[in-house]
Design a protein around this motif. Structure first.
Motif, PDB file in Angstrom:
ATOM      1  N   UNK A   1      -4.823   9.588  -7.873  1.00  0.00           N
ATOM      2  CA  UNK A   1      -3.818  10.467  -8.449  1.00  0.00           C
ATOM      3  C   UNK A   1      -4.435  11.769  -8.946  1.00  0.00           C
ATOM      4  N   UNK A   2      -5.559  11.671  -9.635  1.00  0.00           N
ATOM      5  CA  UNK A   2      -6.283  12.853 -10.116  1.00  0.00           C
ATOM      6  C   UNK A   2      -6.630  13.772  -8.953  1.00  0.00           C
ATOM      7  N   UNK A   3      -7.141  13.183  -7.864  1.00  0.00           N
ATOM      8  CA  UNK A   3      -7.530  13.961  -6.691  1.00  0.00           C
ATOM      9  C   UNK A   3      -6.313  14.594  -6.023  1.00  0.00           C
ATOM     10  N   UNK A   4      -5.223  13.849  -5.956  1.00  0.00           N
ATOM     11  CA  UNK A   4      -4.000  14.322  -5.294  1.00  0.00           C
ATOM     12  C   UNK A   4      -3.307  15.422  -6.095  1.00  0.00           C
ATOM     13  N   UNK A   5      -3.299  15.295  -7.408  1.00  0.00           N
ATOM     14  CA  UNK A   5      -2.529  16.227  -8.229  1.00  0.00           C
ATOM     15  C   UNK A   5      -3.262  17.533  -8.513  1.00  0.00           C
ATOM     16  N   UNK A   6      -4.575  17.490  -8.626  1.00  0.00           N
ATOM     17  CA  UNK A   6      -5.333  18.700  -8.888  1.00  0.00           C
ATOM     18  C   UNK A   6      -5.064  19.321 -10.247  1.00  0.00           C
TER      19      UNK A   6
ATOM     20  N   UNK B   1       5.967  11.132  -6.239  1.00  0.00           N
ATOM     21  CA  UNK B   1       6.788  11.344  -7.438  1.00  0.00           C
ATOM     22  C   UNK B   1       5.977  12.009  -8.541  1.00  0.00           C
ATOM     23  N   UNK B   2       4.710  11.635  -8.650  1.00  0.00           N
ATOM     24  CA  UNK B   2       3.850  12.236  -9.661  1.00  0.00           C
ATOM     25  C   UNK B   2       3.651  13.727  -9.387  1.00  0.00           C
ATOM     26  N   UNK B   3       3.494  14.083  -8.104  1.00  0.00           N
ATOM     27  CA  UNK B   3       3.329  15.490  -7.748  1.00  0.00           C
ATOM     28  C   UNK B   3       4.566  16.300  -8.121  1.00  0.00           C
ATOM     29  N   UNK B   4       5.744  15.711  -7.945  1.00  0.00           N
ATOM     30  CA  UNK B   4       6.979  16.386  -8.335  1.00  0.00           C
ATOM     31  C   UNK B   4       7.025  16.604  -9.846  1.00  0.00           C
ATOM     32  N   UNK B   5       6.563  15.607 -10.611  1.00  0.00           N
ATOM     33  CA  UNK B   5       6.523  15.738 -12.067  1.00  0.00           C
ATOM     34  C   UNK B   5       5.552  16.834 -12.482  1.00  0.00           C
ATOM     35  N   UNK B   6       4.419  16.923 -11.811  1.00  0.00           N
ATOM     36  CA  UNK B   6       3.437  17.958 -12.123  1.00  0.00           C
ATOM     37  C   UNK B   6       3.972  19.347 -11.817  1.00  0.00           C
TER      38      UNK B   6
ATOM     39  N   UNK C   1       0.816  -1.212   0.000  1.00  0.00           N
ATOM     40  CA  UNK C   1       0.000   0.000   0.000  1.00  0.00           C
ATOM     41  C   UNK C   1       0.851   1.264   0.000  1.00  0.00           C
ATOM     42  N   UNK C   2       2.071   1.162   0.501  1.00  0.00           N
ATOM     43  CA  UNK C   2       2.964   2.322   0.523  1.00  0.00           C
ATOM     44  C   UNK C   2       3.366   2.727  -0.895  1.00  0.00           C
ATOM     45  N   UNK C   3       3.275   1.789  -1.834  1.00  0.00           N
ATOM     46  CA  UNK C   3       3.672   2.075  -3.213  1.00  0.00           C
ATOM     47  C   UNK C   3       2.822   3.183  -3.811  1.00  0.00           C
ATOM     48  N   UNK C   4       1.511   3.198  -3.492  1.00  0.00           N
ATOM     49  CA  UNK C   4       0.623   4.221  -4.038  1.00  0.00           C
ATOM     50  C   UNK C   4       1.005   5.600  -3.532  1.00  0.00           C
ATOM     51  N   UNK C   5       1.333   5.684  -2.237  1.00  0.00           N
ATOM     52  CA  UNK C   5       1.714   6.975  -1.669  1.00  0.00           C
ATOM     53  C   UNK C   5       3.014   7.485  -2.289  1.00  0.00           C
ATOM     54  N   UNK C   6       3.976   6.589  -2.465  1.00  0.00           N
ATOM     55  CA  UNK C   6       5.246   6.977  -3.074  1.00  0.00           C
ATOM     56  C   UNK C   6       5.048   7.399  -4.527  1.00  0.00           C
ATOM     57  N   UNK C   7       4.186   6.683  -5.246  1.00  0.00           N
ATOM     58  CA  UNK C   7       3.902   7.027  -6.627  1.00  0.00           C
ATOM     59  C   UNK C   7       3.285   8.421  -6.718  1.00  0.00           C
TER      60      UNK C   7
END
Length: 250
Positions: A168-173, A133-138, A124-130
């Motif tokens: 991811x959609x919700x997290x990234x905005x 990293x995705x937020x950094x890319x955004x 489950x930690x994999x989703x949080x880490x992903x």
């Protein structure tokens, strides 16, 4: 004859890929250089595919690509869209499994291009880490490409969207750019032959940020599956259209 052409293309694909990776080693000095190499590789492979097999790729809806950071959520039917999308999305980043980073030479390019790698061993930690990293890319204004079903699906198979894309959609905005396609009609996920014709990859109108996660996932699936079904029918594909394609499966 299709089998012969397919074998010739496969041989040419691996030879060209190896040559580009070797010649492109100096590009590992920068992420931008690696992105340029990837886009060049994609364009060369698409030309080979057209010249040898008679299969070309048509892009539609390019005007729907927004400026700046965007989550690109694409249908996944074959390997074709994996290399084709990079040719029309600048500053892209893929979400991929970490094991690909271990491949000789190819993994070097993936690591240097700062792709978002999923370490499935972390549970489950994999989703949080992903998402981190995705937020950094955004924050860098990239085009983050994800396949919401997680793996290739055969033409006509019932949709199997994962809730991770909604998190991811919700997290990234950021806006989400849905992508429909019919590539599986021409390049099957487990087929050794490629069919000549015109495969279509279609960018659909963006889904703006701010929707509830359940509503977003249902809308994403409805748009992508409806458009992909239409493209499959246009190409003469035999895949059945599933009623569940137009609503999120529970």
């Amino acid at each position: 004859m299709p089998l012969v052409r397919s074998i010739l293309f496969t041989v040419a694909f691996y030879l060209v890929t190896a040559a580009i990776m070797i010649v492109g080693l100096p590009a590992l000095a920068s992420r931008r250089g690696v992105i340029w190499i990837a886009q060049t590789w994609g364009r060369v492979v698409l030309r080979l595919l057209h010249a040898i097999v008679g299969l070309k790729v048509e892009f539609r809806g390019l005007e729907h690509r927004p400026a700046g950071a965007v989550l690109v959520a694409a249908k996944h039917q074959s390997a074709l869209e994996t290399l084709a999308l990079v040719t029309v999305l600048d500053d892209f980043t893929y979400i991929l499994k970490r094991e690909l980073m271990w491949l000789p030479l190819f993994g070097w390019y993936l690591a240097r291009s700062e792709m978002v790698a999923i370490d499935r061993s972390k549970g489950s930690r994999a989703l949080a880490l992903m998402n981190e990293e995705a937020a950094a890319a955004m924050a860098d204004g990239r085009r983050l490409i994800i396949f919401p079903e997680g793996t290739r699906r055969a033409v006509g198979a019932p949709p199997a969207y994962k809730f991770g894309v909604a998190h991811m959609y919700d997290r990234l905005g950021v806006p989400c750019l849905p992508v429909a396609l019919n590539t599986g009609v021409f390049w099957g996920r487990r087929s050794l032959t490629y069919r000549p014709g015109t495969a279509v990859i279609e960018f659909l109108p963006v889904i703006p940020p701010g929707l509830p996660r359940d509503a977003f996932l249902a809308e994403l699936q409805r748009r992508v599956e409806t458009a992909s079904d239409a493209l499959v029918r246009e190409a003469g594909g035999s895949g059945a259209v599933h009623p569940a394609a137009h609503a999120r499966q529970s």
